[in-house]
Design an enzyme around this catalytic site. Structure first.
Site, PDB file in Angstrom:
ATOM      1  N   ASN A 154       0.794  -1.449  -0.170  1.00 55.81           N
ATOM      2  CA  ASN A 154       0.053  -0.025  -0.044  1.00 55.81           C
ATOM      3  C   ASN A 154       0.820   1.209   0.002  1.00 55.81           C
ATOM      4  O   ASN A 154       1.712   1.299  -0.723  1.00 55.81           O
ATOM      5  CB  ASN A 154      -0.808  -0.069   1.204  1.00 55.81           C
ATOM      6  N   ASP A 208      -3.559   2.235   5.144  1.00 57.55           N
ATOM      7  CA  ASP A 208      -3.844   2.202   3.590  1.00 57.55           C
ATOM      8  C   ASP A 208      -2.953   3.119   3.090  1.00 57.55           C
ATOM      9  O   ASP A 208      -1.688   2.940   3.331  1.00 57.55           O
ATOM     10  CB  ASP A 208      -5.289   2.091   3.430  1.00 57.55           C
TER      11      ASP A 208
END
Length: 304
Positions: A154, A208
């Site tokens: 990510n 994330d």
């Protein structure tokens, strides 16, 4: 100063909105809708969105210094000419024994593109684990930068002095730091800079997408937390947080005047229309946060 959250583009993504990148010269926010296969240019002032559909899952879009954009299309990195809509394949990742696709990607200050892969989802947000790798593309070459079997590659960011690169693997909830050599892009000495498992899933979610501010602090979207949070990557401590009206926040970037605004993407994946209406009606939207008291830096573009 109290941060304010604005719904900038309601339901911008039908599936997973990701990869925000502020294009300063046009005043447009670049982003992707991964499973809808689209790359987007959203003009923040006029609210006009331009969209191009690719052949497969699209997870990143960054400008190229020779014109056009570098985009991902599932397992490929491609060059996109926005005006003609011509997509030219550049590289495809080698097989690692499992189905995989590109996920997040960004450029370092020298114009190299870094992009991680992840296992292909067998259900929304449920990928095959251990299929991810970290890749680096520069001047006609794609190489494996870290052959570790990552779960969900990510967010990426670099320190202002170019000595540290940060990289997220979402499932173990780790933000890694590497020693970074800007002269050749070599990375070494991977260690955990921020361990999200110190906090409950309810408090911080899964790390994330992320960006870095002018003070060297990381801003990280906590998937399943409704938050974007600021961390000190040296101490690993959480410094502040912003609550958003969507649970599945996915990524963030600085932009706008003086890079004082933050743009936050979110995901509607995994929700039926009925669930969306009852539980999280703003998932998939893009938000603008102002009054953070922090500013970012221009995002880098690809140098071919």
């Amino acid at each position: 100063m109290v941060a304010e959250v604005e719904i900038l583009y309601k339901h911008a993504a039908a599936t997973t909105g990701e990869g925000p990148h502020w294009e300063e010269n046009s005043g447009k926010l670049l982003f992707v809708d991964i499973h809808k296969h689209t790359v987007n240019r959203f003009h923040v002032e006029t609210k006009v969105n331009e969209q191009i559909e690719l052949a497969a899952d699209a997870s990143l879009i960054v400008p190229s210094r020779d014109g056009g954009y570098i985009v991902s299309s599932q397992r490929k990195l491609c060059h996109l000419d926005w005006d003609t809509k011509e997509v030219k394949d550049l590289f495809e990742v080698p097989e690692v024994g499992q189905k995989d696709r590109f996920n997040d990607g960004k450029c370092d200050h020298q114009g190299r593109l870094w992009a991680g892969t992840m296992g292909f989802e067998t259900a929304p947000a449920v990928p095959e684990l251990g299929a991810g790798r970290l890749f680096m593309m520069e001047k006609g070459n794609l190489s494996v930068a870290d052959d570790t079997p990552f779960d969900i590659s990510n967010g990426l960011a670099w320190s202002a002095d170019d000595t540290v690169m940060y990289f997220v693997d979402s499932i173990p909830r780790h933000v890694y730091a590497y020693d970074f050599d800007p002269s050749n892009g070599a990375i070494a000495n991977r260690r955990v800079a921020i361990d999200f498992s110190k906090w409950s899933l309810e408090e911080t979610g899964y790390p994330d997408g992320m960006c870095i501010d002018q003070e060297g602090k990381l801003w990280i979207a906590g998937f399943a937390s409704s938050k974007v949070m600021q961390f000190d990557p040296v101490t690993g401590q959480k410094l502040s947080e912003v609550k958003l009206p969507a649970k599945q926040v996915t990524s963030c970037c600085f932009g706008g005047k003086d890079y004082a605004d933050m743009f936050v993407t979110s995901s509607a994946a995994g929700y039926s229309p009925e669930e969306m209406a009852k539980v999280d009606p703003l998932n998939g939207s893009i938000f603008r946060v102002t009054g953070l008291g922090s500013k970012g830096l221009p995002a880098d573009s690809y140098c071919p």
